[in-house]
Design a protein around this motif. Structure first.
Motif, PDB file in Angstrom:
ATOM      1  N   UNK A   9     -17.962  -2.469  -4.871  1.00 28.92           N
ATOM      2  CA  UNK A   9     -16.785  -2.892  -4.136  1.00 28.92           C
ATOM      3  C   UNK A   9     -15.496  -2.824  -4.907  1.00 28.92           C
ATOM      4  N   UNK A  10     -15.553  -2.449  -6.167  1.00 30.26           N
ATOM      5  CA  UNK A  10     -14.354  -2.335  -6.991  1.00 30.26           C
ATOM      6  C   UNK A  10     -13.739  -0.951  -6.786  1.00 30.26           C
ATOM      7  N   UNK A  11     -12.423  -0.841  -6.579  1.00 36.64           N
ATOM      8  CA  UNK A  11     -11.796   0.468  -6.370  1.00 36.64           C
ATOM      9  C   UNK A  11     -12.034   1.412  -7.542  1.00 36.64           C
ATOM     10  N   UNK A  12     -12.086   2.704  -7.250  1.00 36.86           N
ATOM     11  CA  UNK A  12     -12.286   3.723  -8.277  1.00 36.86           C
ATOM     12  C   UNK A  12     -11.001   4.502  -8.516  1.00 36.86           C
ATOM     13  N   UNK A  13     -10.782   4.849  -9.778  1.00 38.59           N
ATOM     14  CA  UNK A  13      -9.675   5.738 -10.146  1.00 38.59           C
ATOM     15  C   UNK A  13     -10.261   6.823 -11.040  1.00 38.59           C
ATOM     16  N   UNK A  14     -10.303   8.042 -10.525  1.00 34.61           N
ATOM     17  CA  UNK A  14     -10.894   9.151 -11.259  1.00 34.61           C
ATOM     18  C   UNK A  14      -9.940   9.755 -12.274  1.00 34.61           C
ATOM     19  N   UNK A  15     -10.466  10.689 -13.048  1.00 35.72           N
ATOM     20  CA  UNK A  15      -9.667  11.321 -14.107  1.00 35.72           C
ATOM     21  C   UNK A  15      -8.473  12.090 -13.548  1.00 35.72           C
ATOM     22  N   UNK A  16      -8.639  12.751 -12.400  1.00 32.35           N
ATOM     23  CA  UNK A  16      -7.519  13.487 -11.811  1.00 32.35           C
ATOM     24  C   UNK A  16      -6.367  12.542 -11.475  1.00 32.35           C
ATOM     25  N   UNK A 310     -11.140  10.939 -23.854  1.00 30.05           N
ATOM     26  CA  UNK A 310     -11.912  12.089 -23.364  1.00 30.05           C
ATOM     27  C   UNK A 310     -11.408  12.625 -22.028  1.00 30.05           C
ATOM     28  N   UNK A 311     -10.731  11.803 -21.237  1.00 25.44           N
ATOM     29  CA  UNK A 311     -10.262  12.251 -19.924  1.00 25.44           C
ATOM     30  C   UNK A 311      -9.027  13.147 -20.000  1.00 25.44           C
ATOM     31  N   UNK A 312      -8.390  13.199 -21.170  1.00 25.04           N
ATOM     32  CA  UNK A 312      -7.263  14.129 -21.315  1.00 25.04           C
ATOM     33  C   UNK A 312      -7.340  14.982 -22.576  1.00 25.04           C
ATOM     34  N   UNK A 313      -8.334  14.743 -23.420  1.00 23.91           N
ATOM     35  CA  UNK A 313      -8.455  15.458 -24.695  1.00 23.91           C
ATOM     36  C   UNK A 313      -9.921  15.743 -24.982  1.00 23.91           C
ATOM     37  N   UNK A 314     -10.260  17.026 -25.123  1.00 25.88           N
ATOM     38  CA  UNK A 314     -11.653  17.371 -25.422  1.00 25.88           C
ATOM     39  C   UNK A 314     -12.007  16.919 -26.838  1.00 25.88           C
ATOM     40  N   UNK A 315     -13.139  16.234 -27.010  1.00 24.66           N
ATOM     41  CA  UNK A 315     -13.528  15.757 -28.344  1.00 24.66           C
ATOM     42  C   UNK A 315     -13.582  16.870 -29.379  1.00 24.66           C
ATOM     43  N   UNK A 316     -13.979  18.072 -28.968  1.00 21.67           N
ATOM     44  CA  UNK A 316     -14.082  19.168 -29.929  1.00 21.67           C
ATOM     45  C   UNK A 316     -12.724  19.664 -30.439  1.00 21.67           C
ATOM     46  N   UNK A 317     -11.643  19.263 -29.767  1.00 16.45           N
ATOM     47  CA  UNK A 317     -10.304  19.674 -30.206  1.00 16.45           C
ATOM     48  C   UNK A 317      -9.656  18.672 -31.164  1.00 16.45           C
ATOM     49  N   UNK A 318     -10.245  17.487 -31.279  1.00 18.60           N
ATOM     50  CA  UNK A 318      -9.649  16.438 -32.111  1.00 18.60           C
ATOM     51  C   UNK A 318      -9.468  16.864 -33.572  1.00 18.60           C
ATOM     52  N   UNK A 319     -10.465  17.483 -34.224  1.00 17.25           N
ATOM     53  CA  UNK A 319     -10.277  17.846 -35.638  1.00 17.25           C
ATOM     54  C   UNK A 319      -9.103  18.784 -35.890  1.00 17.25           C
TER      55      UNK A 319
END
Length: 396
Positions: A9-16, A310-319
């Motif tokens: 019952x809690x509203x959802x907010x997706x990555x988009x 992770x929703x705006x930055x790919x983990x593999x790009x962090x380094x």
């Protein structure tokens, strides 16, 4: 309020939707750009100011008519934007109206720690110093500054000779060094809200600047101040998690939860069934902005806005995009995602690299934004204070 998985019952907010909010609320979509730098600072709560260039680059990325002069107006003419060592012991530029809240919520506690550390170092590494002498020296500095109007640390040392003394740090070790009492004491006075950095002696990238007195701000109760900081963070960055807020503020978990409760933060479901938080009434959809691109600088408040990225930055790009201490370098953005990084070479050329295939529209939009950035930078050359692997590679 919990930090676990929310119930049904809690509203959802997706990555988009989160990315749509970034484009609109962080003034990065073209239609959202601001006319004045104060609007920009409030939109992102505060502009990171550890690197002098970041304030200018972050602000101009969000201004309809980017100009270093507009940022200087706010910082040094109107003084409607002030710098405070505050959240996470990081230097932020915030609006004058918001500054009393930031001071009470974060800066004062940091100043207490800074004072204790300085007293300890003076006792251990300098001669003839104690708390009464430190307090007397501070009063003398403020009196001298009141007469001068503004002055560098070395100029103030002409009036207050105690500032010339030094502390021998790490004696006998390979990194042994002498630290100026003056530089530490002025930084302490700034943390306490007594002085501010005035217009640099040189370009807007210069680290040589005078100090100026600061009128004392109204006293805001700490709890009220922390609630206001969290309210603004949720308005700009929400939805976010308890962990995001705790990390961004640098507070204890108890203080973080108390402030979230004081503003009435409500739960939403984020991607992966993670519990997120928004302000009351802010759980509805946000219209998608027109596709947008941005070249954001090192330590920009958007890339440094959340602990969970992770929703705006790919983990593999962090380094490639962050240094080992967690400082972000210059980033390329496309519609709310980090898709690469950029740099400026010594000859002024702006260069970039996509780390993910964002398509032809993104490449064309980045070229437009790069030309816009180059246009207002002119002959200025910018090197981030904290170098990252991709930035170094692009410059070489």
């Amino acid at each position: 309020m919990s930090s676990g998985v929310p119930s049904g019952g809690v509203p959802s907010i997706g990555d988009d939707q989160r990315r749509a909010r970034v484009g609109r609320r962080h003034l990065l979509a073209r239609a959202e750009r601001a006319a004045r730098v104060e609007e920009v600072a409030d939109a992102v709560v505060g502009l990171h100011a550890t690197d002098a260039a970041t304030v200018y680059l972050s602000a101009c990325a969000r201004l309809a008519e980017p100009s270093a002069a507009e940022v200087e107006r706010a910082l040094y003419e109107d003084v409607s934007l002030v710098k405070l060592l505050s959240m996470r012991r990081t230097l932020f530029a915030v609006t004058e109206e918001f500054a009393p809240y930031v001071s009470s919520a974060a800066a004062r506690a940091i100043a207490v720690k800074e004072r204790a550390t300085l007293v300890k170092h003076l006792r251990e590494f300098a001669e003839g110093w104690d708390e009464p002498r430190l307090a007397a020296t501070e009063r003398a500095v403020l009196a001298a500054l009141a007469v001068r109007g503004e002055a560098t640390t070395s100029e103030l040392a002409e009036d207050v000779t105690a500032l010339r003394e030094t502390m021998l740090m790490a004696q006998g070790k390979p990194y042994e060094a002498r630290q100026s009492v003056g530089s530490r004491l002025l930084r302490l006075l700034a943390s306490d809200g007594h002085v501010r950095r005035s217009r640099p002696r040189g370009s807007w990238l210069s680290s040589s600047y005078p100090w100026a007195p600061v009128p004392q701000w109204p006293d805001v109760p700490v709890r009220e101040a922390k609630a206001e900081v969290v309210r603004r963070w949720l308005a700009a960055y929400g939805p976010g998690t308890v962990e995001d807020v705790k990390w961004w503020t640098g507070w204890t978990l108890g203080d973080t939860r108390r402030a979230l409760g004081d503003v009435g933060a409500v739960e939403v479901v984020l991607a992966g069934a993670v519990a997120g938080l928004v302000l009351p009434g802010d759980d509805g959809p946000v219209a998608e902005p027109e596709p947008w691109a941005a070249l954001l600088p090192a330590l920009d408040p958007t890339v440094m806005g959340w602990r969970g990225r992770d929703w705006y930055l790919r983990p593999e790009d962090v380094p490639a995009l962050f240094d080992r201490a967690g400082n972000a370098g210059p980033t390329l953005w496309w519609c709310g995602r980090v898709v690469g990084g950029w740099a400026q070479r010594p000859d002024g050329e702006l260069v970039w690299r996509f780390l993910a295939d964002a398509g032809a529209e993104a490449r064309a939009a980045v070229e437009v934004e790069a030309a816009r950035l180059a246009g207002w930078l002119g002959q200025v050359r910018v090197t981030p204070r904290f170098r990252t692997p991709l930035e170094r590679e692009l410059v070489s």
